[in-house]
Write an enzyme that holds these catalytic residues in place. Structure first.
Site, PDB file in Angstrom:
ATOM      1  N   ARG A  33       0.852  -1.183   0.000  1.00  0.00           N
ATOM      2  CA  ARG A  33       0.000   0.000   0.000  1.00  0.00           C
ATOM      3  C   ARG A  33       0.893   1.240   0.000  1.00  0.00           C
ATOM      4  NH1 ARG A  33      -3.785   2.629   4.810  1.00  0.00           N
ATOM      5  NH2 ARG A  33      -4.899   4.083   3.426  1.00  0.00           N
ATOM      6  N   HIS A  34       0.418   2.299  -0.610  1.00  0.00           N
ATOM      7  CA  HIS A  34       1.159   3.565  -0.616  1.00  0.00           C
ATOM      8  C   HIS A  34       1.404   4.053   0.818  1.00  0.00           C
ATOM      9  CE1 HIS A  34      -2.562   5.556   0.557  1.00  0.00           C
ATOM     10  NE2 HIS A  34      -3.167   4.874  -0.418  1.00  0.00           N
ATOM     11  N   ARG A  37      -0.774   9.777   3.468  1.00  0.00           N
ATOM     12  CA  ARG A  37      -1.287  10.738   2.486  1.00  0.00           C
ATOM     13  C   ARG A  37      -2.228  11.741   3.150  1.00  0.00           C
ATOM     14  NH1 ARG A  37      -6.462   9.284   2.441  1.00  0.00           N
ATOM     15  NH2 ARG A  37      -7.100   7.103   2.222  1.00  0.00           N
ATOM     16  N   ARG A 101      -0.068   9.269  -5.572  1.00  0.00           N
ATOM     17  CA  ARG A 101       0.493   8.752  -4.316  1.00  0.00           C
ATOM     18  C   ARG A 101       1.121   7.367  -4.468  1.00  0.00           C
ATOM     19  NH1 ARG A 101      -5.019   9.011  -3.796  1.00  0.00           N
ATOM     20  NH2 ARG A 101      -6.186   7.082  -3.439  1.00  0.00           N
ATOM     21  N   ASP A 280      -4.968   0.191  -0.167  1.00  0.00           N
ATOM     22  CA  ASP A 280      -5.452  -0.692   0.885  1.00  0.00           C
ATOM     23  C   ASP A 280      -6.490  -1.674   0.352  1.00  0.00           C
ATOM     24  OD1 ASP A 280      -7.398   1.239   0.454  1.00  0.00           O
ATOM     25  OD2 ASP A 280      -7.538   1.883   2.542  1.00  0.00           O
TER      26      ASP A 280
END
Length: 420
Positions: A33-34, A37, A101, A280
């Site tokens: 996952r990034h 943010r 992102r 996610d």
């Protein structure tokens, strides 16, 4: 003198140890996952709007960059001796969704994984080098962003899920907090809308923004629980395996195919890692398809790992790990009905249940629904045809009737003569 039984045990242990040592890591897939943010959006009464965030909504923060850089360093340490010390374009392929992102997360991760050395240093003061990150447009993304909204059968499953006792009971349980939050935020009452409020409040709290007075710890916890419910709603709760075949199974299919292809020895094959930068919901959709779904939101920079091992006999197996806590080693994961070190053929057999051979076909509504539509169409068409036949027969019969019956009469010659 060592006794015969002990000698036998030592010999057996030595053989087993040698067999284990011969098993070699040959390929890795990582999905993460990034990083941290800004919120995706603000709710109507939110005191913080897009202008309050340095790059606006949905953008990777500096903390998110650090999280991904640390993950890259972790992967460098974990695969030391497996991956080359310097970047080799033949060894790794990186793909991301076409969203700022995730693209920036991939780049931050690679900065930690491949700090430039030797000839790759192009500016002495810069410990970074450009590495390609591949993507496709959001409209064409069918691998890393879920749920996909192109599947009527999945929409039907979502409607069925809303009618389940489990979902109805859960909504009833939280109805008071849903109504309360909706009133405070100006949003219409729904689980998904309330979920978005939690995401916004969570992001704001992580960046030391003062929450409104109505946001108590109890309210925030209830919102967190509703967020997890929404993930269960999308990918689990009701007919999870069928949902997986229509959603996360697409990604699982790609991963299984890569593992299968790499399990066959090929001296010319140089690829060692596939890296996927996503969201996610991507991680949760994949977990649902693997049947290891926890229902909890993966934290920022959480990482799902698949490692493929092969021995000298050509046998291959898969190990899974999940890194959702930077303070400990990744958690081993076990595919249901298989050992932790799962033979590749067993891995394929078990995961096949969550992978569709023809998703487009499975996305169509069930056959009974289509049959009903066909029957109705045939009945209507039959009635119209019958009516048309009746009309045509009536016209034909009318035309064949005697002239007298049609309002005409014969004029005699006498009458004609008198008239003249």
């Amino acid at each position: 003198m060592v006794s015969l039984p002990i000698l036998f045990l030592l010999t057996g242990a030595s053989i087993c140890g040698k067999a284990v040592a011969e098993k070699k890591l040959v390929f890795v897939t990582v999905l993460y996952r990034h990083g941290d943010r800004s919120p995706i959006k603000a709710y109507p009464t939110d005191p913080y709007q897009e202008s309050d965030w340095p790059q606006g909504f949905g953008q990777l923060s500096e903390e998110g960059m650090r999280q991904q850089y640390e993950l890259g360093q972790f992967l460098r340490k974990r695969y030391k001796g497996f991956l080359s010390e310097s970047y080799d374009r033949y060894e790794i392929v990186i793909r991301s969704t076409d969203i700022d992102r995730t693209l920036m997360s991939a780049e931050s991760n690679l900065a930690g994984l491949y700090p430039p050395i030797g000839q790759q240093v192009f500016t002495p003061d810069l410990k970074w080098q450009p590495i390609p990150v591949h993507t496709v447009s959001q409209t064409n993304e069918r691998l890393l962003k879920f749920p996909l909204n192109d599947c009527p059968r999945y929409d039907q499953l979502m409607n069925e899920t809303r009618q389940t006792e489990e979902y109805q009971n859960t909504v009833t349980k939280y109805q008071d907090v849903i109504d309360y939050v909706s009133n405070k935020t100006g949003l219409s009452t729904s689980v998904s809308n309330v979920w978005s409020v939690y995401d916004t409040l969570f992001c704001e709290s992580k960046h030391n923004m003062t929450a409104p007075g109505w946001v108590t710890p109890t309210v925030l916890e209830k919102l967190r629980e509703l967020r997890d419910l929404d993930f269960q709603f999308m990918f689990g709760m009701h007919k999870q395996q069928e949902k997986s075949r229509l959603q996360g199974g697409l990604l699982l299919d790609k991963i299984v195919n890569d593992l299968t292809n790499m399990s066959v020895p090929d001296p010319k094959q140089r690829l060692k890692m596939v890296m996927l930068s996503a969201h996610d919901s991507t991680v949760i959709a994949l977990h649902a398809s693997l049947n290891v779904l926890s229902g909890l939101q993966p934290p920022y920079a959480s990482c799902q790992i698949f490692e493929l091992y092969r021995d000298d006999n050509g046998s291959a197996s898969v190990k899974m790990f999940y890194r959702n806590d930077t303070t400990v080693e990744p958690y081993p994961q076990q595919l249901p009905n298989c050992s932790f070190d799962c033979p590749i053929e067993e891995f394929k057999r078990i995961t096949k249940l969550s992978i569709s051979d023809d998703r487009d076909k499975e996305c169509q509504l069930p056959s009974e629904g289509r049959d009903k539509e066909v029957i109705v169409s045939l009945v209507v068409s039959g009635c119209l045809l019958f009516l048309l036949i009746v009309i045509l027969l009536s016209i034909i019969c009318w035309q064949k009737q005697p002239l007298s019956s049609q309002g005409y009469h014969h004029v005699s010659n006498r009458e004609a003569g008198e008239e003249s």
